[in-house]
Design a protein around this motif. Structure first.
Motif, PDB file in Angstrom:
ATOM      1  N   TYR A 169       0.806  -1.308  -0.259  1.00 49.29           N
ATOM      2  CA  TYR A 169      -0.038  -0.067   0.023  1.00 49.29           C
ATOM      3  C   TYR A 169       0.974   1.133   0.028  1.00 49.29           C
ATOM      4  O   TYR A 169       1.884   1.393   0.941  1.00 49.29           O
ATOM      5  N   ARG A 170       0.644   2.261  -0.899  1.00 47.84           N
ATOM      6  CA  ARG A 170       1.519   3.339  -0.930  1.00 47.84           C
ATOM      7  C   ARG A 170       0.557   4.322  -0.735  1.00 47.84           C
ATOM      8  O   ARG A 170      -0.282   4.995  -1.675  1.00 47.84           O
ATOM      9  N   HIS A 171       0.879   5.192   0.236  1.00 42.36           N
ATOM     10  CA  HIS A 171      -0.157   6.182   0.474  1.00 42.36           C
ATOM     11  C   HIS A 171      -0.026   7.378  -0.155  1.00 42.36           C
ATOM     12  O   HIS A 171      -1.303   8.040  -0.408  1.00 42.36           O
ATOM     13  N   PRO A 172       1.138   7.876  -0.790  1.00 43.55           N
ATOM     14  CA  PRO A 172       1.126   8.923  -1.919  1.00 43.55           C
ATOM     15  C   PRO A 172      -0.068   8.733  -2.878  1.00 43.55           C
ATOM     16  O   PRO A 172      -0.426   9.482  -3.543  1.00 43.55           O
ATOM     17  N   PHE A 173      -0.459   7.592  -3.309  1.00 46.83           N
ATOM     18  CA  PHE A 173      -1.255   7.082  -4.351  1.00 46.83           C
ATOM     19  C   PHE A 173      -2.393   6.565  -3.936  1.00 46.83           C
ATOM     20  O   PHE A 173      -3.366   6.161  -4.727  1.00 46.83           O
ATOM     21  N   GLU A 174      -2.646   6.148  -2.396  1.00 43.57           N
ATOM     22  CA  GLU A 174      -3.901   5.571  -1.988  1.00 43.57           C
ATOM     23  C   GLU A 174      -4.159   4.291  -2.680  1.00 43.57           C
ATOM     24  O   GLU A 174      -5.349   4.149  -3.003  1.00 43.57           O
TER      25      GLU A 174
ATOM     26  N   ARG B  84       0.184  -7.005   1.923  1.00 41.67           N
ATOM     27  CA  ARG B  84      -0.990  -7.911   2.171  1.00 41.67           C
ATOM     28  C   ARG B  84      -0.638  -9.127   1.130  1.00 41.67           C
ATOM     29  O   ARG B  84      -1.639 -10.092   1.008  1.00 41.67           O
TER      30      ARG B  84
ATOM     31  N   ASP C 291       0.230  -3.514   8.114  1.00 47.43           N
ATOM     32  CA  ASP C 291      -1.121  -3.523   7.519  1.00 47.43           C
ATOM     33  C   ASP C 291      -0.735  -3.280   6.152  1.00 47.43           C
ATOM     34  O   ASP C 291      -1.649  -3.172   5.081  1.00 47.43           O
ATOM     35  N   GLU C 292       0.406  -2.635   5.597  1.00 52.48           N
ATOM     36  CA  GLU C 292       0.545  -1.916   4.280  1.00 52.48           C
ATOM     37  C   GLU C 292       1.235  -2.957   3.324  1.00 52.48           C
ATOM     38  O   GLU C 292       1.725  -2.723   2.148  1.00 52.48           O
TER      39      GLU C 292
ATOM     40  N   ASP D 213       7.081   1.004 -10.651  1.00 47.91           N
ATOM     41  CA  ASP D 213       7.690   1.945  -9.562  1.00 47.91           C
ATOM     42  C   ASP D 213       9.217   1.990 -10.113  1.00 47.91           C
ATOM     43  O   ASP D 213       9.670   1.002 -10.396  1.00 47.91           O
TER      44      ASP D 213
ATOM     45  N   TRP E 299      -2.584   0.145  -3.818  1.00 48.88           N
ATOM     46  CA  TRP E 299      -1.814  -1.142  -3.723  1.00 48.88           C
ATOM     47  C   TRP E 299      -0.919  -1.305  -5.166  1.00 48.88           C
ATOM     48  O   TRP E 299      -1.657  -1.296  -6.224  1.00 48.88           O
ATOM     49  N   PHE E 300       0.296  -1.815  -4.730  1.00 46.40           N
ATOM     50  CA  PHE E 300       1.112  -2.044  -6.096  1.00 46.40           C
ATOM     51  C   PHE E 300       1.962  -3.246  -5.719  1.00 46.40           C
ATOM     52  O   PHE E 300       2.253  -3.292  -4.729  1.00 46.40           O
ATOM     53  N   TRP E 301       2.244  -4.172  -6.917  1.00 44.45           N
ATOM     54  CA  TRP E 301       3.177  -5.024  -6.681  1.00 44.45           C
ATOM     55  C   TRP E 301       4.527  -4.520  -7.148  1.00 44.45           C
ATOM     56  O   TRP E 301       4.470  -3.676  -8.080  1.00 44.45           O
ATOM     57  N   GLU E 302       5.467  -4.846  -6.128  1.00 47.14           N
ATOM     58  CA  GLU E 302       6.882  -4.230  -6.118  1.00 47.14           C
ATOM     59  C   GLU E 302       7.788  -4.852  -5.466  1.00 47.14           C
ATOM     60  O   GLU E 302       7.501  -6.011  -4.826  1.00 47.14           O
TER      61      GLU E 302
END
Lengths: 183, 183
Positions: A66-71, A144, A141-142, A165, A73-76
């Motif tokens: 979870y990336r808060h700047p974009f609100e 999953r 939590d960030e 990213d 979720w991303f695979w990275e």
């Protein structure tokens, strides 16, 4: 203090404009070669680590983050703050925290400037091999999920916009170059 | 506002902590799933462009750029602020300003998040071909040279630590994937 061709941005004053536990915004008052005065703000961020964890099938670990700047979720690639630790130790800690994975081998592939014009952060790229996959106890939590993906499948994800990213891709650039030297 | 598994960082308040013409630091007051309150600061930066300008010999243009956060010069891909323009137009402008090069073809290879955990900036990666190399009128003190380099020589520069910014390498990652599809 005068600007010179070798150092075209001279700093004539500086102040801390903002600070929190993770970053400092330093606002420099500057003068250019032309004599023009201005400001240049630099985001000071400590070095971080990005981890390429490879299993016996040559697949690479991705985490759903979870990336808060974009609100969103991303695979990275896993990664995080270096916390002043040795990069391989920091990578081992982050890899276990984010993905429940330990590794018996770790090597630094390189050290990259994350965002040259704005930030002082380097990402240290660590390759971790001989991995042991444990039950994934999600401590944060960030994150999953985790999965191991081949390089070809990673490139398919990139093409579909599912992995996008810069820190992951620049790290994978170093990994591909490292791989090419192993042949 | 409560944190949920899908959105584990809820924002309960926000303020502009710092702002200049190029970036805004937004400090969010947050609450996590555990109920713990904290802050998360996001650097808001508009999209930028990174340019892969390729000549008829399949060499790529690098510029020698002064980077104030490191007070040093580095070879890297040309690039800069998108200034809200169409990315191909912005790339054309930056390429001429930084390297004295115009191009008859431009195509967007992708759009990457520069620093996922901290910044909102995307870099739009633009491939420019059919280039015309003009006399290099250096309009900015912060660039002092250009050269065209093959991909193999770029990788040798990376290995020697002479090219090491994440924005260039992640852009070149997309370019190599694009090249692979042309064969």
């Amino acid at each position: 203090m005068k600007a010179t061709p070798d150092k075209p941005i001279a700093v004539i004053d500086t102040r801390i404009a903002y600070q929190n536990p993770w970053l400092t915004v330093r606002e420099d008052k500057t003068v250019r070669m032309s004599g023009a005065e201005g400001i240049y703000s630099v985001i000071e961020v400590p070095d971080s680590v990005v981890i390429i964890a490879v299993n016996a099938s040559k697949e690479i670990c991705l985490v759903d983050s979870y990336r808060h700047p974009f609100e969103a979720w991303f695979w990275e690639l896993p990664g995080g703050g270096g916390d002043g630790q040795d990069p391989v130790q920091a990578a081992a800690r982050e890899l276990y925290e984010e993905a429940g994975i330990t590794a018996n081998e770790g090597v630094v592939l390189g050290r990259l400037r994350v965002c040259n014009g704005l930030m002082t952060e380097h990402q240290v790229v660590v390759l971790m091999t001989d991995v042991v996959v444990h039950e994934h106890v999600e401590r944060e939590d960030e994150t999953r999920g985790r999965k191991f993906v081949s390089l070809d499948d990673i490139d398919a994800m990139v093409a579909r916009g599912e992995l996008g990213d810069g820190q992951s891709l620049s790290s994978l650039y170093l990994y591909k170059n490292w791989l090419a030297k192993q042949l």
